[in-house]
Design a protein around this motif. Structure first.
Motif, short mmCIF file in Angstrom:
data_model
loop_
_atom_site.label_atom_id
_atom_site.label_comp_id
_atom_site.label_asym_id
_atom_site.label_seq_id
_atom_site.Cartn_x
_atom_site.Cartn_y
_atom_site.Cartn_z
N UNK A 181 -6.41 33.32 -13.46
CA UNK A 181 -7.19 33.88 -14.20
C UNK A 181 -8.18 34.27 -13.08
N UNK A 182 -9.05 34.01 -11.88
CA UNK A 182 -9.72 33.75 -11.17
C UNK A 182 -9.50 35.32 -10.62
N UNK A 183 -8.21 35.33 -10.55
CA UNK A 183 -7.33 36.81 -9.00
C UNK A 183 -7.91 37.98 -10.23
N UNK A 184 -7.45 37.89 -11.98
CA UNK A 184 -7.72 38.93 -12.80
C UNK A 184 -9.43 39.14 -12.62
N UNK A 185 -10.32 38.38 -12.68
CA UNK A 185 -11.45 38.20 -13.26
C UNK A 185 -12.04 39.13 -11.66
N UNK A 186 -11.96 37.74 -10.15
CA UNK A 186 -12.54 39.09 -8.68
C UNK A 186 -11.55 40.39 -8.19
N UNK A 187 -10.89 40.15 -8.97
CA UNK A 187 -9.82 41.59 -8.92
C UNK A 187 -9.43 41.67 -7.81
N UNK A 188 -10.24 41.01 -6.84
CA UNK A 188 -9.43 40.82 -5.16
C UNK A 188 -7.39 39.93 -5.39
N UNK A 189 -8.10 40.20 -4.14
CA UNK A 189 -6.85 39.14 -3.46
C UNK A 189 -6.55 37.57 -2.86
N UNK A 190 -8.38 37.29 -2.61
CA UNK A 190 -7.95 35.61 -2.44
C UNK A 190 -7.52 34.81 -3.04
N UNK A 191 -7.45 35.10 -4.60
CA UNK A 191 -6.98 33.42 -5.09
C UNK A 191 -5.61 33.58 -4.18
N UNK A 192 -5.01 34.73 -4.68
CA UNK A 192 -3.49 35.01 -3.77
C UNK A 192 -2.56 33.56 -3.25
N UNK A 193 -3.83 33.70 -2.07
CA UNK A 193 -2.68 32.13 -0.42
C UNK A 193 -2.86 31.70 -1.32
N UNK A 194 -3.91 30.81 -2.79
CA UNK A 194 -3.69 29.72 -3.15
C UNK A 194 -3.11 29.47 -4.67
N UNK A 195 -1.90 31.40 -4.91
CA UNK A 195 -0.98 31.32 -5.83
C UNK A 195 -0.47 30.72 -5.48
N UNK A 196 0.32 31.14 -4.05
CA UNK A 196 1.78 31.43 -3.75
C UNK A 196 1.64 30.15 -3.27
N UNK A 197 1.05 29.51 -2.78
CA UNK A 197 0.98 28.01 -2.60
C UNK A 197 1.10 26.53 -4.20
N UNK A 198 0.77 27.36 -4.86
CA UNK A 198 0.73 26.17 -6.55
C UNK A 198 2.01 26.88 -6.70
N UNK A 199 2.66 28.30 -6.72
CA UNK A 199 3.88 28.21 -7.29
C UNK A 199 4.89 27.62 -6.88
N UNK A 200 4.42 27.69 -4.80
CA UNK A 200 5.56 26.92 -4.55
C UNK A 200 5.93 25.26 -4.68
N UNK A 201 4.83 24.89 -4.64
CA UNK A 201 4.81 23.49 -5.58
C UNK A 201 5.39 23.44 -6.84
#
Lengths: 196, 330
Positions: B83-103
């Protein structure tokens, strides 16, 4: 190895780790001193919300499942496609009066659906098969999915309620229901217990 | 690349055929439960009590419970980041998303499913190298991620189908997966039973077994094919994330998350293959110096593994066809 495969294949959906999360709050409705029905409110997670809305809102395909108020038609469709099948599963609602299981009605009344932020929310009233007197023994109400595909739990910060004629002196609280473990014994669901 | 294109074509063909196949897959509703026809009006039967279900011993149940709790937390975190990624429209949460998805993939695969039975059976009983464990696990996880992305991209993006129909098609993929697993199990059994020129001669003293440790090329193909068969069934969790990101116009983020999940799944399933591989090796030592006996034992184990995998696929198929098992309910 074969035994394990057999056991896992025949147990409750071996792959059923939760994919839907629901927060609930239940109000026990009294009439003449007995609990006659339960008023339930459910809030779904955002993924499920999008999934459910995608089936009924066709604005430019999947790309715009907009978060805006539901129309009457949409509420009807949601009830048909994302609720009515639960009649076959007692709407996840398990009731015991002094340890004895109590059936619930197949049809709910006062069904409403709305958007609460990005989460889909349902509310409905579920009548019990027969009125139950919590003074005769504790009444336990647990809302959970036996197969644990849906992780249902009490909403944080919202206490279960009792209301209605004869509910004075009765209190409801949330307990860990160790008598009804889920998912191979790994999950202890929470239930609401009413004592007067 | 040319040698890879034939298996790839076969996979794509199988994928598309599975989708269009008229298999009687009664898919789950959005709550993972089969759509039962409405019974007579009146009272609902009390749902089956959990007391009838097998309960794991306390320490195992405890660990499983904790893994489930972590998984739920991770899923909630993931939704928040999306949701943050959608709101901010940026790729910044992408790293967190990759890490969390991996876990999430790591913990999600720790529960039943995701090919651990097949992979575990394989490496417990078949001749293989250590790296083959990673190969099969990686293959299964990769194919599973691709399967989910292909499914959503084809059906939701191109054909504009709703999630209900999507799940019905995914159910076909799951059925096809078990079908292929069954066939591969039979192929493996055939591989054990048919006479092999290299191992039929009497063993001379000093005759090293090093040369026998390398499985022939057909074994490798069979191994990878088994991994692919397992992965044919897409992961429900990945599908839901993909649908969510699609609806919120951040689909590429969803694809990224799906592959990160796949990596996590690969790690966990690899761990299983490592454990069973180690077990296999220590059991092989039990054969002692009696080469003929050890060979017989090895053959018997390999056959048992092939039979187990075949039976697993068959049982799942029977379960789906008889309605006992609901596809995509997991």
């Amino acid at each position: 190895m074969i035994g394990l495969a057999l056991a896992l294949a025949s147990g409750p959906k071996a792959e059923a780790h939760p994919h839907v999360w629901v927060d609930t709050v239940v109000t026990a409705i009294f009439s003449q001193g007995k609990v006659t029905s339960l008023r339930e409110e459910w809030w779904f997670d955002e993924d499920f919300t999008v999934t459910a809305l995608s089936d009924i809102r066709k604005t430019k395909g999947m790309s715009r499942v907009a978060i805006r108020p539901l129309t009457e038609g949409e509420i009807g469709q949601l009830r048909a496609q994302a609720f009515s099948n639960l009649a076959n599963y007692a709407y996840f609602t398990h009731v015991w009066a002094a340890g004895k299981p109590i059936a619930v009605a197949r049809e709910v009344t006062a069904f409403q659906a709305r958007m609460d932020g990005a989460r889909l929310a349902y509310s409905f009233t579920l009548p019990l098969a027969a009125p139950q007197d919590p003074r005769a023994g504790p009444l336990r109400i647990g809302v959970w999915d036996d197969s644990y595909y849906v992780d249902v739990g009490p909403a944080k910060g919202l206490a279960p309620q009792v209301e209605g004629d004869g509910s004075q002196g009765c209190a409801a609280r949330i307990i860990d229901d160790k008598d009804h473990l889920l998912y191979f014994g790994a999950v202890t669901p929470k239930a609401m217990e009413i004592k007067c | 690349m040319l040698t890879m294109s034939r298996p790839l074509l076969r996979f794509l063909l199988l994928f598309v055929l599975s989708l269009t196949g008229a298999l009687p897959a009664s898919a789950a509703d959005l709550f993972g439960h089969p759509e039962a026809p409405p019974a007579a009006a009146g009272l609902t039967p009390q749902p089956p009590s959990s007391a009838r279900v097998m309960v794991l011993p306390a320490p195992v149940a405890d660990i499983l419970g904790r893994a489930l709790a972590v998984q739920s937390r991770l899923n909630a975190e993931l939704r928040g980041e999306l949701q943050d990624a959608k709101r901010s429209g940026s790729w910044q949460p992408a790293l967190a998303i990759v890490f969390i998805s991996f876990l999430y993939g790591v913990f999600h695969a720790a529960g039943p499913g995701h090919g651990k039975i097949v992979v575990g059976s394989y490496f417990l009983t078949q001749r293989a190298r250590l790296l083959h464990g990673f190969a099969m696990s990686g293959m299964a996880a990769l194919v599973q991620a691709v399967s989910a992305v292909l499914l959503v991209s084809l059906l939701a993006v191109l054909l504009d189908l709703g999630s209900g129909q999507l799940l019905a098609y995914a159910a076909n993929l799951e059925t096809a997966s078990y079908g292929v697993i069954t066939l591969l199990g039979l192929w493996m059994a055939w591989g054990v039973l048919r006479p092999r020129p290299c191992c039929d001669h009497a063993h001379q003293p000093g005759h090293g077994h090093g040369a026998h440790q390398t499985p022939p090329l057909s074994d490798l193909a069979r191994l990878l094919a088994t991994g692919a068969a397992v992965g044919l069934r897409p992961c429900s969790g990945a599908i839901l994330v993909l649908l969510f990101t699609l609806a919120n116009e951040i689909y590429p983020v969803g694809i990224l998350a799906t592959f990160a999940m796949g990596l996590g799944v690969a790690v966990t399933v690899s761990a299983v293959s490592l454990a069973t591989f180690g077990l296999h090796r220590s059991l092989a030592v039990l054969g002692g110096g009696r080469h003929a006996l050890a060979d017989r034992l090895r053959q018997a184990a390999a056959l048992a593994g092939a039979v187990a995998i075949t039976l697993f696929g068959l049982l799942q198929l029977l379960g789906i066809w008889s309605g006992v098992i609901t596809p995509m309910a997991g």
